[in-house]
Scaffold this motif. Structure first.
Motif, PDB file in Angstrom:
ATOM      1  N   LEU A  60       0.766  -1.218   0.246  1.00 51.22           N
ATOM      2  CA  LEU A  60       0.062   0.004   0.075  1.00 51.22           C
ATOM      3  C   LEU A  60       1.001   1.168  -0.019  1.00 51.22           C
ATOM      4  CD1 LEU A  60      -2.308  -1.217   2.696  1.00 51.22           C
ATOM      5  CD2 LEU A  60      -2.986  -1.314   0.198  1.00 51.22           C
ATOM      6  N   HIS A  61       0.762   2.157  -0.953  1.00 53.05           N
ATOM      7  CA  HIS A  61       1.580   3.274  -1.178  1.00 53.05           C
ATOM      8  C   HIS A  61       0.998   4.336  -1.870  1.00 53.05           C
ATOM      9  CE1 HIS A  61       2.088   2.518  -5.435  1.00 53.05           C
ATOM     10  NE2 HIS A  61       2.161   1.292  -5.263  1.00 53.05           N
ATOM     11  N   LEU A  62       1.495   5.410  -1.863  1.00 45.51           N
ATOM     12  CA  LEU A  62       0.866   6.496  -2.688  1.00 45.51           C
ATOM     13  C   LEU A  62       1.789   7.136  -3.807  1.00 45.51           C
ATOM     14  CD1 LEU A  62      -0.606   8.819   0.375  1.00 45.51           C
ATOM     15  CD2 LEU A  62      -1.895   7.638  -1.348  1.00 45.51           C
ATOM     16  N   GLY A  63       2.845   6.326  -4.240  1.00 42.60           N
ATOM     17  CA  GLY A  63       3.548   6.454  -5.280  1.00 42.60           C
ATOM     18  C   GLY A  63       2.532   6.878  -6.450  1.00 42.60           C
ATOM     19  N   ASN A  64       1.653   6.268  -6.752  1.00 45.04           N
ATOM     20  CA  ASN A  64       0.850   6.589  -8.052  1.00 45.04           C
ATOM     21  C   ASN A  64       0.104   7.809  -7.860  1.00 45.04           C
ATOM     22  OD1 ASN A  64       1.018   4.015  -8.844  1.00 45.04           O
ATOM     23  ND2 ASN A  64      -0.749   3.182  -8.003  1.00 45.04           N
ATOM     24  N   ALA A  65      -0.088   8.402  -6.690  1.00 47.33           N
ATOM     25  CA  ALA A  65      -0.479   9.867  -6.546  1.00 47.33           C
ATOM     26  C   ALA A  65       0.446  10.954  -7.042  1.00 47.33           C
ATOM     27  CB  ALA A  65      -0.893  10.294  -4.983  1.00 47.33           C
ATOM     28  N   ILE A  66       1.482  10.294  -7.026  1.00 41.32           N
ATOM     29  CA  ILE A  66       2.620  11.626  -7.511  1.00 41.32           C
ATOM     30  C   ILE A  66       2.601  11.360  -9.003  1.00 41.32           C
ATOM     31  CG2 ILE A  66       5.437  12.064  -7.441  1.00 41.32           C
ATOM     32  CD1 ILE A  66       3.606  12.738  -4.703  1.00 41.32           C
ATOM     33  N   CYS A  67       2.404  10.352  -9.731  1.00 45.68           N
ATOM     34  CA  CYS A  67       2.432  10.251 -10.988  1.00 45.68           C
ATOM     35  C   CYS A  67       1.202  10.766 -11.636  1.00 45.68           C
ATOM     36  CB  CYS A  67       2.080   8.471 -11.250  1.00 45.68           C
ATOM     37  SG  CYS A  67       2.261   8.123 -12.972  1.00 45.68           S
ATOM     38  N   VAL A  68       0.130  10.715 -10.724  1.00 47.42           N
ATOM     39  CA  VAL A  68      -0.963  11.583 -11.516  1.00 47.42           C
ATOM     40  C   VAL A  68      -1.104  12.950 -11.340  1.00 47.42           C
ATOM     41  CG1 VAL A  68      -3.400  11.787 -10.915  1.00 47.42           C
ATOM     42  CG2 VAL A  68      -2.949   9.793 -11.102  1.00 47.42           C
ATOM     43  N   LEU A  69      -0.496  13.385 -10.091  1.00 46.06           N
ATOM     44  CA  LEU A  69       0.072  14.762  -9.871  1.00 46.06           C
ATOM     45  C   LEU A  69       0.973  15.175 -10.908  1.00 46.06           C
ATOM     46  CD1 LEU A  69      -0.101  17.387  -7.993  1.00 46.06           C
ATOM     47  CD2 LEU A  69       1.697  16.444  -6.825  1.00 46.06           C
ATOM     48  N   GLY A  70       1.980  14.624 -11.250  1.00 41.35           N
ATOM     49  CA  GLY A  70       2.692  14.861 -12.305  1.00 41.35           C
ATOM     50  C   GLY A  70       2.002  15.186 -13.476  1.00 41.35           C
ATOM     51  N   ALA A  71       1.125  14.187 -13.864  1.00 38.41           N
ATOM     52  CA  ALA A  71       0.351  14.273 -15.169  1.00 38.41           C
ATOM     53  C   ALA A  71      -0.627  15.959 -15.188  1.00 38.41           C
ATOM     54  CB  ALA A  71      -0.444  13.043 -15.510  1.00 38.41           C
ATOM     55  N   LEU A  72      -1.194  15.973 -14.176  1.00 43.52           N
ATOM     56  CA  LEU A  72      -1.997  17.043 -13.797  1.00 43.52           C
ATOM     57  C   LEU A  72      -1.151  18.349 -14.183  1.00 43.52           C
ATOM     58  CD1 LEU A  72      -4.371  15.828 -10.994  1.00 43.52           C
ATOM     59  CD2 LEU A  72      -4.863  16.003 -13.504  1.00 43.52           C
ATOM     60  N   LEU A  73       0.075  18.282 -13.582  1.00 47.94           N
ATOM     61  CA  LEU A  73       1.005  19.524 -13.546  1.00 47.94           C
ATOM     62  C   LEU A  73       1.629  19.717 -14.942  1.00 47.94           C
ATOM     63  CD1 LEU A  73       2.514  19.627  -9.951  1.00 47.94           C
ATOM     64  CD2 LEU A  73       0.833  21.192 -10.845  1.00 47.94           C
ATOM     65  N   LEU A  74       2.184  18.641 -15.476  1.00 47.54           N
ATOM     66  CA  LEU A  74       3.038  18.802 -16.525  1.00 47.54           C
ATOM     67  C   LEU A  74       2.791  18.121 -17.723  1.00 47.54           C
ATOM     68  CD1 LEU A  74       6.022  17.410 -14.752  1.00 47.54           C
ATOM     69  CD2 LEU A  74       5.721  19.873 -15.118  1.00 47.54           C
ATOM     70  N   GLY A  75       1.512  17.410 -17.758  1.00 52.09           N
ATOM     71  CA  GLY A  75       1.122  16.640 -19.014  1.00 52.09           C
ATOM     72  C   GLY A  75       1.248  15.086 -18.976  1.00 52.09           C
ATOM     73  N   GLY A  76       0.681  14.443 -19.736  1.00 53.71           N
ATOM     74  CA  GLY A  76       0.598  12.977 -19.532  1.00 53.71           C
ATOM     75  C   GLY A  76       2.063  12.544 -19.687  1.00 53.71           C
ATOM     76  N   VAL A  77       2.869  12.788 -20.853  1.00 53.27           N
ATOM     77  CA  VAL A  77       4.199  12.174 -21.175  1.00 53.27           C
ATOM     78  C   VAL A  77       5.145  12.609 -19.962  1.00 53.27           C
ATOM     79  CG1 VAL A  77       6.145  12.282 -22.547  1.00 53.27           C
ATOM     80  CG2 VAL A  77       3.784  12.273 -23.721  1.00 53.27           C
ATOM     81  N   TYR A  78       5.182  13.973 -19.456  1.00 49.00           N
ATOM     82  CA  TYR A  78       6.091  14.128 -18.605  1.00 49.00           C
ATOM     83  C   TYR A  78       5.751  13.578 -17.317  1.00 49.00           C
ATOM     84  CZ  TYR A  78       8.359  17.285 -21.767  1.00 49.00           C
ATOM     85  OH  TYR A  78       9.389  17.965 -22.727  1.00 49.00           O
ATOM     86  N   GLY A  79       4.627  13.746 -16.949  1.00 45.76           N
ATOM     87  CA  GLY A  79       3.905  13.343 -15.710  1.00 45.76           C
ATOM     88  C   GLY A  79       4.121  11.778 -15.521  1.00 45.76           C
ATOM     89  N   GLY A  80       3.912  11.001 -16.652  1.00 43.93           N
ATOM     90  CA  GLY A  80       3.761   9.616 -16.685  1.00 43.93           C
ATOM     91  C   GLY A  80       5.229   9.273 -16.674  1.00 43.93           C
ATOM     92  N   LEU A  81       6.213   9.671 -17.280  1.00 40.88           N
ATOM     93  CA  LEU A  81       7.552   9.481 -16.878  1.00 40.88           C
ATOM     94  C   LEU A  81       8.040   9.629 -15.619  1.00 40.88           C
ATOM     95  CD1 LEU A  81       9.354  10.855 -20.563  1.00 40.88           C
ATOM     96  CD2 LEU A  81       9.272   8.454 -19.727  1.00 40.88           C
ATOM     97  N   GLY A  82       7.650  10.685 -14.986  1.00 43.04           N
ATOM     98  CA  GLY A  82       8.293  10.877 -13.627  1.00 43.04           C
ATOM     99  C   GLY A  82       7.863   9.824 -12.922  1.00 43.04           C
ATOM    100  N   GLY A  83       6.493   9.504 -12.940  1.00 43.02           N
ATOM    101  CA  GLY A  83       5.971   8.365 -12.033  1.00 43.02           C
ATOM    102  C   GLY A  83       6.536   7.084 -12.415  1.00 43.02           C
ATOM    103  N   ALA A  84       6.792   6.805 -13.876  1.00 46.41           N
ATOM    104  CA  ALA A  84       7.444   5.492 -14.054  1.00 46.41           C
ATOM    105  C   ALA A  84       8.824   5.341 -13.746  1.00 46.41           C
ATOM    106  CB  ALA A  84       7.178   5.372 -15.695  1.00 46.41           C
ATOM    107  N   ILE A  85       9.593   6.300 -13.848  1.00 49.53           N
ATOM    108  CA  ILE A  85      10.996   6.360 -13.786  1.00 49.53           C
ATOM    109  C   ILE A  85      11.089   6.269 -12.202  1.00 49.53           C
ATOM    110  CG2 ILE A  85      13.169   7.812 -13.554  1.00 49.53           C
ATOM    111  CD1 ILE A  85      12.257   8.840 -16.570  1.00 49.53           C
ATOM    112  N   GLY A  86      10.650   6.949 -11.289  1.00 51.94           N
ATOM    113  CA  GLY A  86      10.654   6.833  -9.807  1.00 51.94           C
ATOM    114  C   GLY A  86      10.287   5.682  -9.270  1.00 51.94           C
TER     115      GLY A  86
END
Length: 193
Positions: free
Chosen positions: A40-66
């Protein structure tokens, strides 16, 4: 334009670092039979937050890489790193597509519409993950890794992914709505087309 791209790349790195920290150090790991684990974690929340702030590609990459780095550095999750990268990138792509291409939240002035589309985007991105993380994980464990306990892990993965999705959707939308005015005031808010 070049400066904005540089800023987005830097913020993608920040999102990767945040998702790694949240996934790795703020998780509750559940040990499963056969040496497997889910968490149980909130890592996916950061992925979605990144997508909301930066767009899908940059936000998705941030969450995926981390979160992929988190998997690579954990002996129990190391074999799941490719699955993690693909699924987390898709969360960001879906959330970003809905938020920015359909909801146009970066140019919207009405906070109620922004909130509505942020919720829809988060639910769709994380809803995708709720379905495909356990399903992809089951196929991956059974066919690729040959783990006989794939059926047992499936039940726990459905539970953990569902709990993660609910808390991540709530957390990402709250964080986005709190950060949006502050980023606008600081001149760091991006308009995503």
């Amino acid at each position: 334009m070049k400066n904005q791209t540089t800023q987005k790349i830097a913020l993608t790195g920040l999102m990767a670092a945040l998702s790694y920290v949240v996934f790795t150090f703020l998780q509750f790991k559940i040990q499963l039979p056969g040496g497997d684990a889910t968490s149980l974690h909130l890592g996916n929340a950061i992925c979605v937050l990144g997508a909301l702030l930066l767009g899908g590609v940059y936000g998705g990459l941030g969450g995926a890489i981390g979160m992929t780095i988190g998997d690579l550095l954990d002996p129990q999750y190391i074999t799941y790193a490719p699955k993690t990268f693909i699924l987390k990138f898709c969360i960001g792509l879906i959330a970003g597509l809905i938020a920015h291409k359909i909801g146009k939240i970066s140019t919207e002035k009405d906070n109620k519409k922004v909130l509505k589309w942020a919720i829809i985007a988060a639910v769709c991105g994380l809803g995708f993950n709720m379905v495909f993380d356990p399903l992809f994980g089951y196929v991956y464990k059974l066919l690729i890794l040959g783990k006989p306990a794939a059926e047992v892990a499936l039940t726990w993965n459905i539970f953990a992914t569902s709990v993660n999705a609910v808390f991540s959707a709530v957390a990402s939308v709250i964080l986005y709505m709190a950060l949006r005015p502050a980023l606008k005031k600081a001149g760091l808010f991006f308009t995503i087309n």
